[in-house]
Design an enzyme around this catalytic site. Structure first.
Site, short mmCIF file in Angstrom:
data_model
loop_
_atom_site.label_atom_id
_atom_site.label_comp_id
_atom_site.label_asym_id
_atom_site.label_seq_id
_atom_site.Cartn_x
_atom_site.Cartn_y
_atom_site.Cartn_z
N ARG A 11 21.13 -8.02 -4.12
CA ARG A 11 21.02 -8.27 -2.73
C ARG A 11 22.18 -7.73 -2.11
O ARG A 11 23.15 -7.63 -2.44
CB ARG A 11 20.60 -9.69 -2.48
CG ARG A 11 21.56 -10.50 -3.02
CD ARG A 11 21.05 -12.04 -2.74
NE ARG A 11 20.94 -12.74 -1.60
CZ ARG A 11 19.73 -13.06 -1.31
NH1 ARG A 11 18.56 -12.94 -2.14
NH2 ARG A 11 19.58 -13.46 -0.24
N GLU A 24 8.38 -13.69 2.78
CA GLU A 24 7.73 -15.17 3.18
C GLU A 24 7.72 -15.22 4.80
O GLU A 24 8.86 -15.44 5.15
CB GLU A 24 8.19 -16.22 2.35
CG GLU A 24 7.58 -17.42 2.52
CD GLU A 24 8.20 -18.50 1.74
OE1 GLU A 24 9.11 -18.38 0.86
OE2 GLU A 24 7.66 -19.65 1.85
N LYS A 28 17.48 -17.02 5.15
CA LYS A 28 16.65 -17.58 6.16
C LYS A 28 17.25 -19.24 6.35
O LYS A 28 17.11 -19.78 7.47
CB LYS A 28 15.34 -17.39 5.66
CG LYS A 28 14.83 -16.09 6.12
CD LYS A 28 13.68 -15.83 5.87
CE LYS A 28 13.14 -15.55 4.50
NZ LYS A 28 11.84 -15.16 4.43
P1 ATP Z 1 16.43 -15.53 2.23
O1 ATP Z 1 17.43 -15.50 0.94
O2 ATP Z 1 17.26 -14.92 3.12
O3 ATP Z 1 15.72 -16.81 2.43
P2 ATP Z 1 14.18 -14.56 0.77
O4 ATP Z 1 14.45 -13.80 -0.48
O5 ATP Z 1 13.70 -15.84 0.76
O6 ATP Z 1 15.40 -14.39 1.73
P3 ATP Z 1 11.65 -13.06 1.33
O7 ATP Z 1 10.96 -13.22 2.77
O8 ATP Z 1 11.13 -13.87 0.03
O9 ATP Z 1 13.14 -13.88 1.82
O10 ATP Z 1 12.18 -11.91 1.22
C1 ATP Z 1 11.47 -10.60 1.13
C2 ATP Z 1 12.14 -9.67 0.23
O11 ATP Z 1 13.28 -9.32 1.00
C3 ATP Z 1 12.41 -9.88 -1.03
O12 ATP Z 1 11.99 -8.78 -1.73
C4 ATP Z 1 13.55 -10.27 -1.06
O13 ATP Z 1 14.28 -10.02 -2.46
C5 ATP Z 1 14.33 -9.13 -0.09
N1 ATP Z 1 15.53 -9.73 0.47
C6 ATP Z 1 15.93 -11.02 0.84
N2 ATP Z 1 17.25 -11.22 1.04
C7 ATP Z 1 17.74 -9.98 0.83
C8 ATP Z 1 19.04 -9.54 0.77
N3 ATP Z 1 20.03 -10.26 1.20
N4 ATP Z 1 19.09 -8.36 0.42
C9 ATP Z 1 18.41 -7.40 -0.35
N5 ATP Z 1 17.07 -7.90 -0.16
C10 ATP Z 1 16.70 -9.06 0.18
MG MG Z 2 12.35 -15.78 -1.18
#
Ligand code: ATP
Ligand code: MG
Length: 564
Positions: free
Chosen positions: A262, A36, A272
């Protein structure tokens, strides 16, 4: 830790793909990385990038970069650009497959109309609070909305009016009609569309209804013919909804969702939402502050993409949540830079040395290898003169038994130059030692003695008159608590910010370092790896310390092995 095993291990996702290919379910592999655009990527995303793009590479398939841009209030073009730069820098390429969920808004809208026609979606006029209150709990079923049995015609008309902007934000939503009593709360008539009268960073004011993540994601995967849609464990319960939507719409391509753990890392915050707070509240200098766990922060600090990829390979892919020791990341960075970083000399805590028997106007140049084991890196010239800087820690007035560096009467080697002996010290008014008076042995030129006499200490040094005065930024972990996200003690993650995470020193560097480009990474002998920062000027370059040379990971491993 076993030695680097370059063969990709057969983790559970690779086993699933192997079986899908062997059984003929798929003929190729298509994955996607779906960020995102509401922040910069961090090392958790790096894990997901390595997995998704790595699978595509290994299986000769492809991986799409898809921006999941369905929430217009938080998304910005700056993030879209930084994310593309970071993925490329990691060494991956999406080819022609740069996609945006917002490109599918029209198609997604048509799918929603299709669900309404099937009697599987309805416009709900309950307020947000009513919807929440009627959702039930984990132990109690929810209650049906009074609007749940609206006719298909009425729903089609209301949805059209939602799209046309005739209804107010918050007045109603479109919901899937599934089961308000489902034990899986995600399936209790989830919201599919809501009204948001805000401009979108790509579609502008074309839309005032926006699709929700669960509806968008599975259909975007289907539109792109993704075969394996890999996400993190917190989406496990959403898989039922992912499948439900696809079961109703029956797209030609049928993707499957798989969840993996994760990345969580000690002394690090990976979210984020929280990283954005650190930036906006000024706890760090920006998204690419070298203390940030962002890809851009690590790049600025001097970490290479190879080190990050090795780290991701070593932590592997599993189904259970765990916490990775940040020392493992530091170990991977060190191991990588040990092989590739040129060795140079700089002094970060200077103490003056005067060599009293060295002629005052004499300057010698020593040609030194840039890497002791890799001749291909070449050499550089280092000037030597009567007045030098050495590291203050390399001098003790009262030397403990195993201290082989400078102390009154002791002889040491100045790296690649001469043997010198400490004769006397000069003090300031406070009694503090401010200068060492030494003599050198002219017969030890190059740093070895013809008579075979041995010295135990070898020190780095810089000629004072030729030194480049630089700013050295020494970093420590950004948080003092092993798990800053653990709020059981009632604390906030920001309560654990390390006040000493940045120390600034004036360093004296050999002149060669005045000529290197921003981003240049090298080892300051005995002090650590340093990366030239863009903040510097020709008069005052800035160097970020990437990591020290101390490896705590090997020690942790030994302890673990010993235990068991
Ligand atoms: P955050 O938790 O940092 O806000 P998010 O999941 O909201 O991250 P996205 O932009 O939706 O961020 O993530 C893009 C991809 O990265 C998704 O497929 C998500 O599952 C993966 N991702 C995010 N954080 C992690 C993590 N700590 N370890 C592994 N994969 C991750
Ligand atoms: Mg997300």
């Amino acid at each position: 830790m076993s030695e680097t095993n370059t063969a990709p291990t057969r983790d559970f996702i690779r086993q699933i793909i192997d079986a899908d290919l062997a059984g003929g379910k798929h003929t190729g592999v298509v994955t996607r990385f779906p960020p995102e655009p509401n922040g910069y990527l961090h090392i958790g995303h790096a894990k997901s990038i390595c997995l998704n793009f790595g699978l595509a590479k290994e299986y000769g398939g492809r991986c799409h970069l898809r921006f999941d841009d369905t929430n217009p209030t938080k998304e910005e073009t700056e993030y879209v650009e930084s994310i593309q730069g970071d993925v490329r820098w990691m060494g991956f390429d999406w080819g022609e497959h740069l996609h945006y969920a917002s490109d599918y808004f029209e198609q997604l809208h048509d799918f929603a109309v299709e669900l309404i026609r099937q009697g599987k979606a309805y416009v709900d006029h309950q307020s947000a609070e009513e919807i929440r209150a009627n959702r039930g709990t984990l132990t109690e079923p929810g209650k049906n909305s009074p609007y749940r049995d609206r006719s298909v015609e009425e729903n089609l008309e209301l949805f059209a009016r939602m799209r046309a902007g005739e209804l107010a934000e918050g007045e109603c939503v479109l919901r899937a009609k599934i089961d308000m009593a489902s034990p899986n709360v995600v399936l209790r008539d989830p919201t599919l569309y809501r009204i948001r009268k805000v401009s979108h960073h790509r579609t502008g004011d074309a839309w005032c209804i926006y699709p929700m993540y669960d509806f968008t994601h599975c259909l975007s995967d289907a539109i792109e013919c993704v075969t394996h849609s890999i996400c993190t464990l917190e989406f496990e319960n959403n898989r039922a909804l992912y499948d439900w939507v696809l079961d109703q719409i029956k797209p030609a391509c049928r993707p499957r969702q798989y969840e993996f753990a994760r990345l969580n890392m000690t002394y690090t915050v990976l979210s984020k939402r929280r990283l954005i707070q650190l930036v906006k509240e000024g706890h760090v200098s920006g998204w690419d502050d070298p203390r940030m766990p962002t890809i851009s922060g690590m790049r600025r600090r001097g970490v290479t993409p190879e080190a990050l990829r090795t780290f991701c390979e070593r932590i592997g892919v599993a189904k259970a949540d765990n916490m990775v020791d940040v020392a493992l990341l530091e170990f991977c960075i060190r191991e990588d830079l040990n092989a590739r970083a040129p060795r140079v000399m700089g002094v970060i805590n200077p103490l003056k040395v005067t060599i009293e028997n060295y002629p005052e106007d004499r300057v010698e140049e020593f040609e030194m290898p840039l890497h002791p084991e890799d001749e291909s890196m070449g050499t550089r010239k280092v000037p030597f003169s009567r007045t030098l800087w050495v590291e203050r820690d390399d001098f003790r007035e009262e030397a403990p038994k195993k201290f082989h560096r400078l102390y009154p009467g002791n002889e040491v080697r100045l790296r690649y130059a001469y043997y010198v002996t400490c004769k006397d010290v000069v003090r300031n008014a406070d009694g503090e030692v401010v200068e060492l008076i030494c003599t050198y042995d002219p017969a030890s030129r190059g740093g070895w003695s013809e008579d075979g006499r041995k010295v135990k200490g070898t020190l780095h040094w810089v000629s004072a008159e030729h030194a480049v005065a630089a700013e050295a930024r020494l970093y420590d972990r950004l948080f003092t608590k092993e798990n800053p996200m653990d709020t059981r003690d009632g604390s906030d993650f920001k309560d654990h910010i390390n006040p000493d995470s940045l120390q600034v020193r004036t360093a004296y560097l050999e002149p060669y370092l005045g000529t290197v480009a921003d981003g240049y990474v090298c080892q300051f002998e005995r002090l650590g790896y340093f990366c030239k920062d863009r903040d510097g000027t020709p008069e005052k370059p800035v160097f970020n310390r990437t990591v020290t040379l101390r490896d705590s990971w090997a020690r942790i491993e030994r302890q673990t092995d010993a235990k068991g």
